[in-house]
Design an enzyme around this catalytic site. Structure first.
Site, PDB file in Angstrom:
ATOM      1  N   ASP A   1       6.972   0.413  10.697  1.00  0.00           N
ATOM      2  CA  ASP A   1       8.140   0.943  10.000  1.00  0.00           C
ATOM      3  C   ASP A   1       7.906   2.454   9.854  1.00  0.00           C
ATOM      4  O   ASP A   1       6.768   2.914   9.891  1.00  0.00           O
ATOM      5  CB  ASP A   1       8.225   0.258   8.630  1.00  0.00           C
ATOM      6  CG  ASP A   1       9.084   1.010   7.645  1.00  0.00           C
ATOM      7  OD1 ASP A   1      10.257   1.265   7.968  1.00  0.00           O
ATOM      8  OD2 ASP A   1       8.576   1.345   6.550  1.00  0.00           O
TER       9      ASP A   1
ATOM     10  N   ASP B   1       6.622  -1.544   4.427  1.00  0.00           N
ATOM     11  CA  ASP B   1       6.528  -1.434   2.961  1.00  0.00           C
ATOM     12  C   ASP B   1       7.784  -1.902   2.234  1.00  0.00           C
ATOM     13  O   ASP B   1       7.764  -2.085   1.026  1.00  0.00           O
ATOM     14  CB  ASP B   1       6.272   0.028   2.569  1.00  0.00           C
ATOM     15  CG  ASP B   1       7.499   0.896   2.795  1.00  0.00           C
ATOM     16  OD1 ASP B   1       8.208   0.673   3.805  1.00  0.00           O
ATOM     17  OD2 ASP B   1       7.772   1.771   1.955  1.00  0.00           O
TER      18      ASP B   1
ATOM     19  N   ASP C   1      11.754  -4.663   5.600  1.00  0.00           N
ATOM     20  CA  ASP C   1      10.735  -5.003   6.592  1.00  0.00           C
ATOM     21  C   ASP C   1      10.304  -6.460   6.480  1.00  0.00           C
ATOM     22  O   ASP C   1       9.598  -6.961   7.365  1.00  0.00           O
ATOM     23  CB  ASP C   1       9.486  -4.120   6.412  1.00  0.00           C
ATOM     24  CG  ASP C   1       9.807  -2.655   6.595  1.00  0.00           C
ATOM     25  OD1 ASP C   1      10.542  -2.345   7.546  1.00  0.00           O
ATOM     26  OD2 ASP C   1       9.324  -1.842   5.794  1.00  0.00           O
TER      27      ASP C   1
END
Ligand code: ADP
Ligand code: MG
Length: 297
Positions: free
Chosen positions: A38, A242, A246
């Site tokens: 990410d 995080d 996600d």
């Protein structure tokens, strides 16, 4: 590996702030050959700051920021928080609070809209504006391109469906992100970036960190789909993230790794938690897994 070896492995991980939720997680980690990162809060610090403002209408900056802050103060998004924080610098000391906004709507992955002092205010990305048939004139488009080219995110502000300004938001790379990506490369582990942010900014950040493959403007399901695609190509995939957005990808991956400073939902969805939020701990986790499962080249 024997159960004892697995216990030792998870124990060593724990002493280094790498929480491994069971032997299966450790075994999968020993086979990882592709890592999906990410962007925001994972490769970057996740603490965005407004670093520049370009007004595109004749108005006082102070008035501009009243509209923007009154709309964004209702949003939990880190970009919204950065904008409100920045707006305080232009605030009238006599007015302790922002004007009340009505009809507030948060559009996930795109931005916010609200009515402030009888004007319709929108703050968000290009998609938000285009979805509301707001045209982005050459000048605004040029500012956006300029901002994205230096790895910042351009946030558009419209007042009554006319673009009034662009905010440049910066979220720098975590120190060491570069090194981690290149060490992983030397371990024959491919790095890929997925993000909800726009393509321009995403590509600039990827270039800075040394990642060649990028998926931008990705909703949570698109992140998980990318993980599945890679698995279908034969990769053993780790996802590092995080955010709430996600968590489907963390679950889909062979190994989900959550950043310790991330949201509880991401931490729950993950197989491994990087408690200290250090990217170097990805390498530590994989090395430990390889040692435990005798996969040392
Ligand atoms: P990320 O994966 O980077 O956290 P999101 O999916 O949360 O991204 O949001 C994608 C983009 O939508 C942001 O980069 C920003 O341009 C825009 N956006 C989302 N929420 C807001 C907001 N409250 N204010 C302004 N822009 C926003
Ligand atoms: Mg994130």
């Amino acid at each position: 590996a024997t159960p004892t070896a697995v216990m030792v492995g998870t124990g060593v991980g724990a002493t280094h702030g790498v929480l491994i939720k069971g032997g299966q997680a450790l075994e999968s980690a020993s086979k990882v050959n592709c890592i999906v990162f990410d962007k925001t809060g994972t490769l970057t610090l996740g603490k965005p700051m407004v670093v520049n403002t370009r007004l595109l209408q004749k108005m006082a900056l102070k008035d501009f920021f009243v509209f923007v802050a009154a709309a964004e103060v209702n949003s939990e998004h880190p970009i919204a928080k950065a904008i409100v924080e920045h707006a305080k610098k232009f605030k009238d000391e006599q007015n302790p609070s922002w004007p009340e906004a009505s009809n507030f709507v948060s559009i996930s992955g795109h931005g916010v809209k609200a009515i402030v002092q009888n004007k319709e205010i929108m703050v968000g990305n290009k998609k938000l504006m285009l979805d509301h048939n707001i045209s982005i004139a050459v000048e605004a488009a040029e500012v956006l391109a300029e901002v994205e080219g230096i790895a910042q995110t351009g946030i558009l502000v419209s007042i009554d469906r006319e673009i009034a300004g662009v905010l440049a938001v910066s979220d720098p790379l975590k120190p060491g992100a570069n090194e981690v990506v290149s060490i992983l490369k030397s371990m024959k582990i491919r790095g890929i970036m997925v993000t909800g942010d726009n393509w321009g900014t995403a590509n600039s950040i990827a270039r800075q960190v040394g990642i060649e493959t990028v998926i931008a403007e990705a909703q949570p399901e698109a992140k998980a789909n990318k993980v599945n695609d890679l698995q279908n190509c034969g990769y053993t995939v780790a996802m590092v993230g995080d955010g709430i957005n996600d968590s489907p990808a963390l679950v889909a991956a062979d190994v989900g790794m959550a950043i310790g400073a991330g949201t509880d939902i991401a931490i729950e969805a993950a197989d491994i938690v990087l408690v200290k939020s250090n990217l170097e701990d990805i390498i530590l986790a994989i090395d430990l897994a390889k040692k435990t499962f005798y996969r040392i080249r």
